[in-house]
Design an enzyme around this catalytic site. Structure first.
Site, PDB file in Angstrom:
ATOM      1  N   ASP A 135      16.672  -4.158  -4.431  1.00 40.63           N
ATOM      2  CA  ASP A 135      16.939  -2.730  -4.604  1.00 40.63           C
ATOM      3  C   ASP A 135      18.071  -2.525  -5.607  1.00 40.63           C
ATOM      4  OD1 ASP A 135      15.049  -2.479  -2.688  1.00 40.63           O
ATOM      5  OD2 ASP A 135      16.340  -1.524  -1.189  1.00 40.63           O
ATOM      6  N   ASP A 174      17.973  -0.345  -8.976  1.00 36.75           N
ATOM      7  CA  ASP A 174      18.889   0.762  -9.259  1.00 36.75           C
ATOM      8  C   ASP A 174      19.575   0.588 -10.614  1.00 36.75           C
ATOM      9  OD1 ASP A 174      18.207   1.945  -6.906  1.00 36.75           O
ATOM     10  OD2 ASP A 174      19.918   1.162  -5.785  1.00 36.75           O
ATOM     11  N   GLU A 223     -12.996   2.382   7.820  1.00 37.49           N
ATOM     12  CA  GLU A 223     -11.627   2.690   7.360  1.00 37.49           C
ATOM     13  C   GLU A 223     -10.880   3.441   8.440  1.00 37.49           C
ATOM     14  OE1 GLU A 223     -11.918   4.871   3.677  1.00 37.49           O
ATOM     15  OE2 GLU A 223     -13.463   3.527   2.936  1.00 37.49           O
ATOM     16  N   LYS A 236      -8.986   6.531   9.800  1.00 40.12           N
ATOM     17  CA  LYS A 236      -8.960   7.946   9.449  1.00 40.12           C
ATOM     18  C   LYS A 236      -7.499   8.380   9.503  1.00 40.12           C
ATOM     19  CE  LYS A 236     -11.323  12.272  10.559  1.00 40.12           C
ATOM     20  NZ  LYS A 236     -10.151  13.116  10.367  1.00 40.12           N
ATOM     21  N   GLU A 292      -5.434  10.899   1.092  1.00 39.57           N
ATOM     22  CA  GLU A 292      -4.737  11.589   2.166  1.00 39.57           C
ATOM     23  C   GLU A 292      -3.235  11.405   1.987  1.00 39.57           C
ATOM     24  OE1 GLU A 292      -7.140  12.774   4.144  1.00 39.57           O
ATOM     25  OE2 GLU A 292      -6.120  13.466   5.954  1.00 39.57           O
ATOM     26  N   LYS A 307     -18.436   4.352   6.850  1.00 39.34           N
ATOM     27  CA  LYS A 307     -19.191   4.764   5.655  1.00 39.34           C
ATOM     28  C   LYS A 307     -20.258   3.729   5.318  1.00 39.34           C
ATOM     29  CE  LYS A 307     -14.936   6.764   3.785  1.00 39.34           C
ATOM     30  NZ  LYS A 307     -13.906   6.741   2.738  1.00 39.34           N
TER      31      LYS A 307
END
Ligand code: IVH
Length: 315
Positions: A12, A16, A92, A94, A152, A268
């Site tokens: 990190d 930065d 998958e 949901k 989503e 699906k």
């Protein structure tokens, strides 16, 4: 690597330092600032309202199934229509969030749209640009022209709890659940505020699969991932009824450990050719079923009904 694949190669601190160097360079050379620069994710200008955008392909919903019997009926219908003995499915999670469309033009993120009424949605580009794992430029092999990705937006549980803890400390009312807070955040006009919420997303579909150069749903997911989009790693391709039932079994028990909310599985038909044969009703595709986990339905007790008679006598 950090936000999409969860395998950072630098610390990190190193990140930065690089980011500060970028800001310094852009300050000295404003003409170096590109629209997809990490410094350009959060717009400083709050919007006055959202413009509406028409979806290129209507956003349908999916039929629900609530029991193993309903799932088997779905499979039987699919096999009958296709005249095959067993079907390959992709199962998958949901994701319990808010549906969005991400429009890329020549590999550049152009517009982000909410589902709205399925035909027109709100232009929430400015808010979606704040999603850290959202590529503003797609990776190598990005399609020319328009690519419409569906997915989503959601909020991790830990993030939701942290936001609520802060609200509690300030004596403010708590948010009901991650989904509501996500929906509210997307409707926020100030992107700086949205950025602080640290929303996440998963991509799971494209509006025009044949134009995407793949022939199965599992390839859709693999290609979305190779273009740099976040794809949920728990999707599985399985064969026939038993394969799906194993997944249902697995997730009925295992979903508490995920760190984000799911309200079921989306099952699906894998083959896009078979999907096209099955087609869709005006409301939903015939090749997908949203299997809701059992605990999502509950018994309620109706306590009272109060009838009012209006001025015209209408009850
Ligand atoms: S596929 C036409 N995949 O559930 C099918 N939807 O009840 C396009 N959702 O409106 C949707 N996770 O908002 C698909 N892995 C997933 C999903 C998913 C969540 C939502 C989506 C959709 C609703 C359907």
């Amino acid at each position: 690597l950090y936000y999409v694949e969860a395998r950072p190669e630098i610390t990190d601190g190193e990140y930065d330092a690089l980011y500060r160097a970028l800001l310094a360079a852009e300050k000295l050379h404003p003409d170096w600032v590109t629209p997809d620069s990490p410094s350009q994710r959060v717009s400083e200008q709050p919007l006055g309202g959202f413009r509406t955008v028409r979806h290129s392909v209507p956003m349908l919903s999916i039929d629900n199934g609530y029991s193993p019997d309903e799932w088997r009926e779905f499979d039987a219908r699919v096999r009958k229509s296709l005249d095959v003995e067993a079907v390959d499915y992709v199962v998958e999670l949901k994701i319990d969030g808010v549906a969005i469309v991400l429009r890329y033009d020549d590999g550049q993120f152009a517009i982000g749209i909410t589902r709205g009424d399925g035909t027109v949605g709100d232009d929430v580009t400015q808010n979606l640009r704040t999603l850290k794992g959202l590529p503003l430029t797609l990776g190598e092999g990005a399609p020319k022209g328009t690519l419409e990705v569906r997915g989503e937006v959601y909020l991790e549980r830990a993030q939701f709890d942290a936001i609520n803890a802060e609200r509690a400390a300030q004596g403010e009312a708590l948010y009901a659940n991650p989904r509501n807070l996500t929906a509210g955040s997307l409707k926020t006009l100030d992107a700086r505020e949205v950025s602080r919420r640290e929303l996440s997303y998963f991509a799971y579909a494209v509006a025009d699969p044949p134009g995407f150069g793949v022939s199965t749903q599992h390839e859709v997911l693999a290609r979305l991932q190779s273009l740099g989009l976040r794809v949920n790693r728990h999707a599985r391709r399985v064969h026939g009824v038993e394969g799906v039932e194993q997944e249902i079994e697995r997730w009925s028990k295992g979903r508490g450990q995920l760190g984000y909310d799911t309200d079921g599985l989306v099952i699906k038909v894998d083959d896009l050719g078979q999907q096209a044969v099955l087609g869709a009703t005006s409301k939903s595709p015939r090749w997908a079923l949203a299997y809701k986990f059992e605990t999502e339905s509950a018994v309620t007790r109706l306590l009272d009904i109060r009838v009012q008679v209006g001025r015209t006598g209408a009850v």
